[in-house]
Design a protein around this motif. Structure first.
Motif, PDB file in Angstrom:
ATOM      1  N   GLY A 129       0.814  -1.215   0.000  1.00 34.23           N
ATOM      2  CA  GLY A 129       0.000   0.000   0.000  1.00 34.23           C
ATOM      3  C   GLY A 129       0.842   1.257   0.000  1.00 34.23           C
ATOM      4  O   GLY A 129       0.554   2.230  -0.719  1.00 34.23           O
ATOM      5  N   LYS A 130       1.904   1.249   0.788  1.00 28.89           N
ATOM      6  CA  LYS A 130       2.804   2.402   0.839  1.00 28.89           C
ATOM      7  C   LYS A 130       3.512   2.594  -0.496  1.00 28.89           C
ATOM      8  O   LYS A 130       3.696   3.723  -0.962  1.00 28.89           O
ATOM      9  N   PHE A 131       3.895   1.492  -1.125  1.00 27.92           N
ATOM     10  CA  PHE A 131       4.551   1.585  -2.429  1.00 27.92           C
ATOM     11  C   PHE A 131       3.632   2.224  -3.464  1.00 27.92           C
ATOM     12  O   PHE A 131       4.061   3.087  -4.248  1.00 27.92           O
ATOM     13  N   ILE A 132       2.371   1.834  -3.474  1.00 27.01           N
ATOM     14  CA  ILE A 132       1.410   2.392  -4.428  1.00 27.01           C
ATOM     15  C   ILE A 132       1.261   3.898  -4.213  1.00 27.01           C
ATOM     16  O   ILE A 132       1.293   4.687  -5.171  1.00 27.01           O
ATOM     17  N   ALA A 133       1.121   4.311  -2.954  1.00 26.65           N
ATOM     18  CA  ALA A 133       0.954   5.734  -2.653  1.00 26.65           C
ATOM     19  C   ALA A 133       2.189   6.531  -3.045  1.00 26.65           C
ATOM     20  O   ALA A 133       2.089   7.609  -3.652  1.00 26.65           O
ATOM     21  N   ARG A 134       3.371   6.010  -2.729  1.00 25.82           N
ATOM     22  CA  ARG A 134       4.609   6.728  -3.040  1.00 25.82           C
ATOM     23  C   ARG A 134       4.833   6.826  -4.546  1.00 25.82           C
ATOM     24  O   ARG A 134       5.333   7.845  -5.040  1.00 25.82           O
ATOM     25  N   THR A 135       4.452   5.783  -5.261  1.00 26.63           N
ATOM     26  CA  THR A 135       4.575   5.819  -6.715  1.00 26.63           C
ATOM     27  C   THR A 135       3.668   6.891  -7.301  1.00 26.63           C
ATOM     28  O   THR A 135       4.061   7.637  -8.209  1.00 26.63           O
ATOM     29  N   LEU A 136       2.452   6.989  -6.781  1.00 23.28           N
ATOM     30  CA  LEU A 136       1.538   8.023  -7.254  1.00 23.28           C
ATOM     31  C   LEU A 136       2.101   9.418  -6.986  1.00 23.28           C
ATOM     32  O   LEU A 136       2.034  10.304  -7.860  1.00 23.28           O
ATOM     33  N   VAL A 137       2.675   9.617  -5.822  1.00 15.97           N
ATOM     34  CA  VAL A 137       3.265  10.918  -5.489  1.00 15.97           C
ATOM     35  C   VAL A 137       4.374  11.273  -6.484  1.00 15.97           C
ATOM     36  O   VAL A 137       4.462  12.410  -6.970  1.00 15.97           O
ATOM     37  N   LYS A 138       5.208  10.305  -6.824  1.00 18.85           N
ATOM     38  CA  LYS A 138       6.277  10.541  -7.793  1.00 18.85           C
ATOM     39  C   LYS A 138       5.701  10.912  -9.166  1.00 18.85           C
ATOM     40  O   LYS A 138       6.216  11.806  -9.856  1.00 18.85           O
ATOM     41  N   LYS A 139       4.644  10.210  -9.558  1.00 17.46           N
ATOM     42  CA  LYS A 139       4.009  10.497 -10.847  1.00 17.46           C
ATOM     43  C   LYS A 139       3.419  11.908 -10.858  1.00 17.46           C
ATOM     44  O   LYS A 139       3.471  12.611 -11.887  1.00 17.46           O
ATOM     45  N   MET A 140       2.852  12.323  -9.730  1.00 13.60           N
ATOM     46  CA  MET A 140       2.276  13.669  -9.633  1.00 13.60           C
ATOM     47  C   MET A 140       3.371  14.728  -9.755  1.00 13.60           C
ATOM     48  O   MET A 140       3.200  15.743 -10.439  1.00 13.60           O
ATOM     49  N   ILE A 141       4.491  14.504  -9.097  1.00 14.75           N
ATOM     50  CA  ILE A 141       5.603  15.455  -9.164  1.00 14.75           C
ATOM     51  C   ILE A 141       6.109  15.584 -10.600  1.00 14.75           C
ATOM     52  O   ILE A 141       6.329  16.690 -11.108  1.00 14.75           O
ATOM     53  N   LYS A 142       6.283  14.440 -11.279  1.00 15.95           N
ATOM     54  CA  LYS A 142       6.756  14.450 -12.668  1.00 15.95           C
ATOM     55  C   LYS A 142       5.768  15.139 -13.597  1.00 15.95           C
ATOM     56  O   LYS A 142       6.156  15.716 -14.620  1.00 15.95           O
ATOM     57  N   ILE A 177      -6.579   1.157   3.131  1.00 18.47           N
ATOM     58  CA  ILE A 177      -6.327   2.202   4.123  1.00 18.47           C
ATOM     59  C   ILE A 177      -4.848   2.561   4.176  1.00 18.47           C
ATOM     60  O   ILE A 177      -4.478   3.705   4.481  1.00 18.47           O
ATOM     61  N   ASP A 178      -3.950   1.611   3.856  1.00 12.55           N
ATOM     62  CA  ASP A 178      -2.515   1.908   3.839  1.00 12.55           C
ATOM     63  C   ASP A 178      -2.179   2.917   2.746  1.00 12.55           C
ATOM     64  O   ASP A 178      -1.318   3.788   2.930  1.00 12.55           O
ATOM     65  N   VAL A 179      -2.843   2.792   1.606  1.00 10.82           N
ATOM     66  CA  VAL A 179      -2.648   3.748   0.519  1.00 10.82           C
ATOM     67  C   VAL A 179      -3.112   5.130   0.954  1.00 10.82           C
ATOM     68  O   VAL A 179      -2.425   6.140   0.762  1.00 10.82           O
ATOM     69  N   ILE A 180      -4.284   5.165   1.572  1.00 15.90           N
ATOM     70  CA  ILE A 180      -4.866   6.433   2.011  1.00 15.90           C
ATOM     71  C   ILE A 180      -3.986   7.112   3.050  1.00 15.90           C
ATOM     72  O   ILE A 180      -3.669   8.310   2.936  1.00 15.90           O
ATOM     73  N   ARG A 181      -3.580   6.368   4.058  1.00 13.71           N
ATOM     74  CA  ARG A 181      -2.764   6.940   5.140  1.00 13.71           C
ATOM     75  C   ARG A 181      -1.422   7.464   4.612  1.00 13.71           C
ATOM     76  O   ARG A 181      -0.947   8.521   5.038  1.00 13.71           O
ATOM     77  N   GLU A 182      -0.804   6.729   3.698  1.00 11.17           N
ATOM     78  CA  GLU A 182       0.487   7.159   3.162  1.00 11.17           C
ATOM     79  C   GLU A 182       0.330   8.431   2.335  1.00 11.17           C
ATOM     80  O   GLU A 182       1.166   9.340   2.421  1.00 11.17           O
ATOM     81  N   LEU A 183      -0.729   8.535   1.550  1.00 13.54           N
ATOM     82  CA  LEU A 183      -0.979   9.759   0.790  1.00 13.54           C
ATOM     83  C   LEU A 183      -1.191  10.939   1.730  1.00 13.54           C
ATOM     84  O   LEU A 183      -0.698  12.056   1.484  1.00 13.54           O
ATOM     85  N   GLN A 184      -1.904  10.701   2.813  1.00 13.36           N
ATOM     86  CA  GLN A 184      -2.150  11.774   3.783  1.00 13.36           C
ATOM     87  C   GLN A 184      -0.861  12.230   4.457  1.00 13.36           C
ATOM     88  O   GLN A 184      -0.750  13.387   4.863  1.00 13.36           O
ATOM     89  N   GLU A 185       0.130  11.333   4.546  1.00 14.39           N
ATOM     90  CA  GLU A 185       1.432  11.708   5.105  1.00 14.39           C
ATOM     91  C   GLU A 185       2.117  12.765   4.238  1.00 14.39           C
ATOM     92  O   GLU A 185       2.953  13.533   4.726  1.00 14.39           O
TER      93      GLU A 185
END
Length: 426
Positions: free
Chosen positions: A289-302, A332-340
């Motif tokens: 879940g954390k990996f999915i959220a972090r990957t999305l964040v990287k994609k958003m930055i790019k 919920i792990d995806v959600i919580r990591e995005l909120q971080e």
């Protein structure tokens, strides 16, 4: 002999069991949740595992009064066996259920446990509780058996009566009675295990095997993501070989695959063995879940999307598609990591109850029509409704019809993807 059967625990496992037996036998359906009993009496199963018609066809006396179990001579215990915050087996529901059964145990009764446990738990944990609260001797005054549940929530094809039932008993005579009782309703037949421990072990490795195989797929997805290769396309190519196993990457939640392996590893460590492969698989799946959220964040930055304050819509919160159950969902792990990352996350779910979302995770589920336009959409749980609406629905949830889409289970057809959308999937 026509058994008077009591079923303790009327959740995803216990209710289908009670309904199946209720068409052939007299059933006492017991649960400590009075609201659950009340809704079942009214003919409604809010887990959607059985229909109102099926409830009406079954002869079940629904009750929250444990004393009614005194009327039974065959008791099936089907309560949850979760893990605690330290990922250790939490046998509290099983022990409490054994106390209730023990207090109301008629002489000569056979008690069969269906809850997933580690090998030895029935005889080492449940039997002493039954003896203490009944003031009777197991093997003399009452008897036990074990028959692992194989209910697949949301599956209308593979049901209780159409799946081979593994059965066991503490003596050959008890085994025959347990086998005959289940065979009276299970059309697929029964398999007689040689001992209770064998039956317990068979159950716990079923989901452990799946967990380890999915973990391998998830690790491959992590590798292929770094190599800029689409995992789904790789698996499709590899799948043309006759003996390639059909597993795919994804979030592993629920109260089976994501929980049961910890029961086996707990017992393994208790007898001095460190189960490295099983625990490695658990670690990979728990971290996805954390990996999915972090990957999305990287994609958003790019993509030039400011992460802080960005809005992300998550479609689905339940632990799997087409069921309303939120317990042990890894979304919920995806959600919580995005909120971080100070991302504003809005969540909707086509199946779940809004009150359950608040109670389980403190998440306010929003109706689809009330969602604000987002910078990115995560299709976390592919409920039937989302698949039917397809890409058009996903695109309509994004600002100006463009943005990033994360398709966790790779269910949206690549050939139909709108050009304005940037897609990432496991």
């Amino acid at each position: 002999m026509d058994r008077k059967i009591g079923v303790v625990g009327l959740g995803y496992v216990g209710l289908p069991v009670a309904v199946a037996f209720g068409k052939e036998h007299r059933i006492i359906g017991f649960d400590i949740n009075e609201n659950r009993i009340s809704t079942l009496i009214q003919g409604t199963d809010y887990t959607n595992e059985v229909t109102g018609e099926e409830l009406r066809e079954a002869s079940i006396d629904f009750t929250s009064d444990g004393a009614k179990l005194k009327e039974a001579d065959f008791v099936i215990v089907a309560v949850p066996t979760p893990i605690n915050e330290h990922k250790q087996p939490d046998l509290t529901p099983l022990i409490k259920a054994s106390e209730t059964v023990g207090k109301n145990l008629a002489k000569g009764t056979i008690v069969v446990f269906e809850s997933t446990v580690y090998p030895g738990a029935t005889e080492e944990v449940c039997v002493p509780v039954l003896e203490k609260f009944s003031d009777m001797k197991c093997g003399v005054d009452f008897f036990v058996g074990y028959s692992p549940e194989r209910i697949n929530p949301g599956d209308k094809k593979r049901t209780f009566t159409t799946i081979t039932k593994v059965v066991s008993g503490q003596t050959p005579e008890v085994l025959e009675i347990v086998a005959a009782t289940y065979a009276s309703v299970v059309k697929a037949g029964v398999y007689k295990a040689s001992s209770i421990k064998v039956a317990e072990a068979a159950k716990v490795i079923e989901n452990t095997q799946r967990d380890v195989n999915i973990a391998l797929m998830n690790e491959l997805a992590l590798i292929f993501d770094r190599l800029d290769i689409d995992t789904t396309e790789v698996l499709a190519a590899a799948g043309t070989k006759w003996n390639f196993l059909n597993f795919s990457p994804g979030l592993v939640g629920g109260h089976c695959i994501g929980v049961d392996p910890y029961y086996l590893t707990h017992k393994a460590q208790a007898v001095g063995y460190q189960p490295d492969v099983i625990l490695a698989g658990r670690r990979i799946n728990d971290d996805l879940g954390k990996f999915i959220a972090r990957t999305l964040v990287k994609k958003m930055i790019k993509a030039g999307i400011g992460v802080q304050g960005a809005k992300v819509t998550v479609l689905g919160l339940t632990f799997k598609e087409n069921v309303p159950d939120l317990r042990n969902s890894k979304v919920i792990d995806v959600i919580r990591e995005l909120q971080e990352y100070d991302v504003e996350v809005q969540v909707t779910d086509a199946e779940a109850n809004a009150k359950d979302g608040l109670r389980e995770y403190g998440v306010s589920l929003i109706e689809m029509d009330d969602l604000e336009k987002a910078d990115a959409v995560v299709l976390a749980v592919p409920h039937r409704e989302y698949l039917e609406k397809g890409w058009d629905n996903v695109q309509s949830l994004l600002k100006d019809g463009s943005g990033i889409v994360v398709d966790v289970k790779s269910v949206l057809p690549l050939s139909e993807k709108p050009e304005a959308l940037k897609l990432w999937r496991l």
